[in-house]
Design an enzyme around this catalytic site. Structure first.
Site, PDB file in Angstrom:
ATOM      1  N   SER A 182       5.758  11.406  -8.019  1.00  0.00           N
ATOM      2  CA  SER A 182       6.597  12.381  -7.311  1.00  0.00           C
ATOM      3  C   SER A 182       6.454  12.287  -5.802  1.00  0.00           C
ATOM      4  O   SER A 182       6.964  13.134  -5.070  1.00  0.00           O
ATOM      5  CB  SER A 182       6.233  13.805  -7.765  1.00  0.00           C
ATOM      6  OG  SER A 182       4.877  14.089  -7.458  1.00  0.00           O
ATOM      7  N   GLY A 184       6.682   9.355  -2.747  1.00  0.00           N
ATOM      8  CA  GLY A 184       6.853   8.009  -2.240  1.00  0.00           C
ATOM      9  C   GLY A 184       6.767   8.016  -0.729  1.00  0.00           C
ATOM     10  O   GLY A 184       5.687   8.028  -0.138  1.00  0.00           O
ATOM     11  N   SER A 185       7.941   8.063  -0.080  1.00  0.00           N
ATOM     12  CA  SER A 185       7.957   8.100   1.386  1.00  0.00           C
ATOM     13  C   SER A 185       7.358   9.388   1.926  1.00  0.00           C
ATOM     14  O   SER A 185       6.807   9.420   3.021  1.00  0.00           O
ATOM     15  CB  SER A 185       9.402   7.945   1.885  1.00  0.00           C
ATOM     16  OG  SER A 185       9.913   6.682   1.532  1.00  0.00           O
ATOM     17  N   TRP A 211       2.598   1.880  -8.842  1.00  0.00           N
ATOM     18  CA  TRP A 211       2.993   0.687  -8.091  1.00  0.00           C
ATOM     19  C   TRP A 211       1.879   0.226  -7.142  1.00  0.00           C
ATOM     20  O   TRP A 211       2.133  -0.134  -5.989  1.00  0.00           O
ATOM     21  CB  TRP A 211       4.285   0.935  -7.318  1.00  0.00           C
ATOM     22  CG  TRP A 211       5.406   1.435  -8.167  1.00  0.00           C
ATOM     23  CD1 TRP A 211       5.653   1.132  -9.467  1.00  0.00           C
ATOM     24  CD2 TRP A 211       6.438   2.339  -7.766  1.00  0.00           C
ATOM     25  NE1 TRP A 211       6.776   1.792  -9.913  1.00  0.00           N
ATOM     26  CE2 TRP A 211       7.284   2.537  -8.888  1.00  0.00           C
ATOM     27  CE3 TRP A 211       6.743   2.995  -6.571  1.00  0.00           C
ATOM     28  CZ2 TRP A 211       8.406   3.367  -8.851  1.00  0.00           C
ATOM     29  CZ3 TRP A 211       7.857   3.820  -6.529  1.00  0.00           C
ATOM     30  CH2 TRP A 211       8.666   3.999  -7.651  1.00  0.00           C
ATOM     31  N   PHE A 423       8.263  -1.668   0.775  1.00  0.00           N
ATOM     32  CA  PHE A 423       6.882  -1.196   0.822  1.00  0.00           C
ATOM     33  C   PHE A 423       6.317  -1.127   2.229  1.00  0.00           C
ATOM     34  O   PHE A 423       6.936  -1.573   3.175  1.00  0.00           O
ATOM     35  CB  PHE A 423       5.992  -1.986  -0.133  1.00  0.00           C
ATOM     36  CG  PHE A 423       5.727  -3.427   0.212  1.00  0.00           C
ATOM     37  CD1 PHE A 423       4.975  -4.200  -0.657  1.00  0.00           C
ATOM     38  CD2 PHE A 423       6.190  -4.028   1.376  1.00  0.00           C
ATOM     39  CE1 PHE A 423       4.695  -5.524  -0.374  1.00  0.00           C
ATOM     40  CE2 PHE A 423       5.918  -5.334   1.668  1.00  0.00           C
ATOM     41  CZ  PHE A 423       5.160  -6.085   0.785  1.00  0.00           C
ATOM     42  N   GLU A 424       5.136  -0.469   2.329  1.00  0.00           N
ATOM     43  CA  GLU A 424       4.481  -0.174   3.614  1.00  0.00           C
ATOM     44  C   GLU A 424       5.408   0.595   4.542  1.00  0.00           C
ATOM     45  O   GLU A 424       5.441   0.371   5.757  1.00  0.00           O
ATOM     46  CB  GLU A 424       3.957  -1.448   4.276  1.00  0.00           C
ATOM     47  CG  GLU A 424       2.779  -2.062   3.533  1.00  0.00           C
ATOM     48  CD  GLU A 424       2.012  -3.071   4.360  1.00  0.00           C
ATOM     49  OE1 GLU A 424       1.891  -2.865   5.575  1.00  0.00           O
ATOM     50  OE2 GLU A 424       1.539  -4.059   3.797  1.00  0.00           O
TER      51      GLU A 424
END
Length: 599
Positions: A182, A184-185, A211, A423-424
């Site tokens: 729930s 991510g960014s 991930w 990613f990152e």
């Protein structure tokens, strides 16, 4: 060269390094400014731009050269990227040879068993994985660029002494555990929790992360969790993120099966679960409640290597495309004779040159002790990941049907490259990060100026690019310098007008903020190529001026369009119409139109 010879050569290179770290030897920055921040204020900060960083001693250059030779030997003679991709794993014998080459402790200080490379040296060595096998690059990068980077940056001496030797040798692997189902960014919304036990000796950790690169093979985890923290002023208890060093051996640590991915298949990616995992209080990384700062520091510091890595990818793809264009004949002539192909090859070269210029300006300034580089790191990451994708796409196009075939190998690069824009820090979020940081700086300046009219009058007079640069720049670069100075001035005034117009609600104007970030990225790239080509010209090589001028002219054209769009009410109406289509499609849960044939 055999792998054994390459290893001996590498070890010889390591023995040669008897130097003071660049961060100590070079003059440290005296201010917390950055070139990218200056762009928003209408300032061309020459001290941050000139001269282009030259931070490697001759001994360091020799070391990097020897390391590169050893690395080429490994990738050409031992590593099989296609097999790694097909098998979705790296063979153990290859991992052993990577350990022997020191590839897991490149930036770890020697006292902890590492190679102690500077940022620039690490970046250059990283080009190899970009050239040969991005899956290997993700595996090693997830281990050292973010996996145990927090221990390097924020660890106590005891934590460093305990963990870094085995991590640097590759005896154990590390991973970075932030993303959740729930979260991510929006990293601050994580649900994983760590609560101090009654004895005050351990935090009990519960939650899951998804991930996670190296998640299924790691023994050491940098984990971020919410912890209850008492506010010293109010006495109120609130959840704040804290970073922890977690060992699999603590118990309560499990992982799911390897994820099936589009690309970078040989790098392990898995979900990681923590169930009543007891973490000693000595394993808090940084301050209690300071985990968000730790996470952002790791990510900001780790992004610098991506630009260099993808420089290696782009160079390889350009070589493949040019080889095909020079040898493939269609309609009587070789492909190289057609303007359409020449335009593609030129664009690919310019993208690579601009990316490489920004990447090595960033890591060079980091080595010189620059205290502030978060905007430059975000810009470099965005530009590198998008440019590498574009270069790969054009390579497939130039190769035609051959480019689409698996045996040719380009399709693997396309699959591998797609993750880099995600990613990152996704490129979308990082663009908002860049724009909002600049907008915030302008907002503070406007507030301190008193009246809006006074500030705008001051800006339009102060930021006119009339005065020449103090730095001597090659005369052939003068048109590019003038474009950069003028575009910075126009950009700052334009963004200020938007801040005045939207005030605090500008945070909701994401289409506008994306345009602002796009201009900032182009301005940063112009500054980098001007600085790099000027330094080369000072050394007697004027060949790069053609590249710099072409890039600046094209960037200036695109900036002009973006600034016009930012100021145009007609464009704003078009944006609103497009956004309305998006909202209606979301409400309809799908495509809006009905079939034109009525069936």
């Amino acid at each position: 060269m055999s792998l054994r010879s390459a290893t001996l050569l590498y070890n010889s290179a390591k023995a040669l390094r008897a130097y003071q770290p660049v961060a100590v030897a070079c003059k440290r920055y005296l201010s917390d400014t950055s070139f990218a921040r200056g762009i928003f204020m209408g300032e061309l900060r020459e001290d941050e731009l000139f001269p282009y960083p030259d931070v490697l001693s001759e001994e360091q250059k020799e070391t990097v050269s020897m390391m590169m030779e050893a690395g080429h030997a490994f990738f050409q003679e031992t590593n099989d990227a296609a097999a790694n991709d097909a098998n979705e794993a790296i063979p153990e014998d290859q991992l052993d040879q990577m350990r022997a080459l020191g590839m897991y402790g490149l930036m770890v200080p020697e006292e902890y068993g590492g190679i102690a490379l500077t940022n620039t040296m690490y970046a250059k060595f990283g080009e190899l994985s970009g050239e040969y096998d991005l899956g290997i690059g993700i595996h090693t990068g997830a281990h050292q660029s973010i996996g145990y980077k927090g221990i390097l940056l924020e660890g106590t001496e005891e934590q460093k002494a305990k963990y870094l030797p085995s991590l640097a040798s590759g005896e154990v692997f590390a991973c970075f555990c932030l993303t959740e189902p729930s979260s991510g960014s929006d990293a601050s919304s994580i649900k994983t929790r760590a609560v101090l036990n009654e004895a005050g000796t351990h935090y009990v950790l519960n939650g899951s992360k998804i991930w996670i690169s190296n998640g299924g093979i790691a023994e050491i985890f940098t984990v971020f969790a919410q912890t209850p923290v008492v506010d010293a002023k109010t006495g109120e208890t609130k959840d704040k993120m804290t970073a922890f060093i977690v060992e699999r051996s603590f118990g309560g640590v499990n992982h799911g099966p390897p994820e099936k991915k589009m690309g970078i298949k040989c790098s392990n990616t898995a979900e990681v679960y923590f169930e009543n995992c007891e973490v000693p209080v000595d394993n808090v990384l940084g301050d209690i409640g300071g985990g968000f700062k730790v996470a952002m520091k790791i990510l900001n510091n780790g992004r610098f290597g991506m630009g260099a890595c993808l420089t290696g990818t782009m160079r390889m793809l350009i070589t493949r495309a040019i080889d095909h264009a020079n040898n493939r004949k269609q309609f009587v002539s070789n492909l190289r004779e057609y303007q359409g192909i020449q335009q593609k090859i030129a664009r690919m070269n310019l993208l690579c040159y601009a990316n490489e210029s920004m990447a090595y300006m960033l890591c060079g300034n980091m080595d010189k002790g620059a205290p502030e580089y978060q905007l430059e790191a975000a810009i470099s990451k965005i530009f590198a990941s998008q440019s590498a994708w574009d270069v790969c796409d054009e390579t497939v196009q130039i190769l035609g049907g051959a480019g689409f075939m698996k045996d040719v190998g380009i399709e693997r690069w396309m699959r591998d490259l797609r993750i880099f824009r995600i990613f990152e820090g996704t490129n979308d979020i990082l663009k908002l990060f860049i724009a909002l940081n600049g907008v915030q700086d302008i907002g503070k300046k406007l507030k301190s100026a008193g009246t809006v009219g006074a500030m705008m009058g001051l800006m339009k007079s102060k930021f006119l690019p009339a005065a020449p640069l103090k730095t001597k720049v090659h005369s052939d670069l003068a048109p590019s310098v003038d474009m950069l100075r003028g575009d910075i001035a126009k950009f700052s005034v334009s963004v200020s007008e938007q801040v005045i117009k939207h005030k605090k609600k500008i945070i909701e104007q994401q289409v506008l903020l994306n345009r602002i970030a796009d201009v900032a990225i182009l301005l940063q790239s112009m500054g980098a190529v001007i600085s790099r080509s000027n330094t080369a010209a000072d050394k007697g090589d004027t060949s790069e001026i053609t590249l710099a001028n072409a890039w600046c002219a094209d960037s200036h054209r695109r900036i002009s369009v973006l600034l016009e769009e930012m100021a145009s009410s007609d464009v704003s109406k078009i944006d609103l119409a497009i956004l309305e289509v998006g909202r209606k499609a979301l409400d309809a849960n799908g495509y809006l139109a009905k079939s034109p044939v009525g069936v």
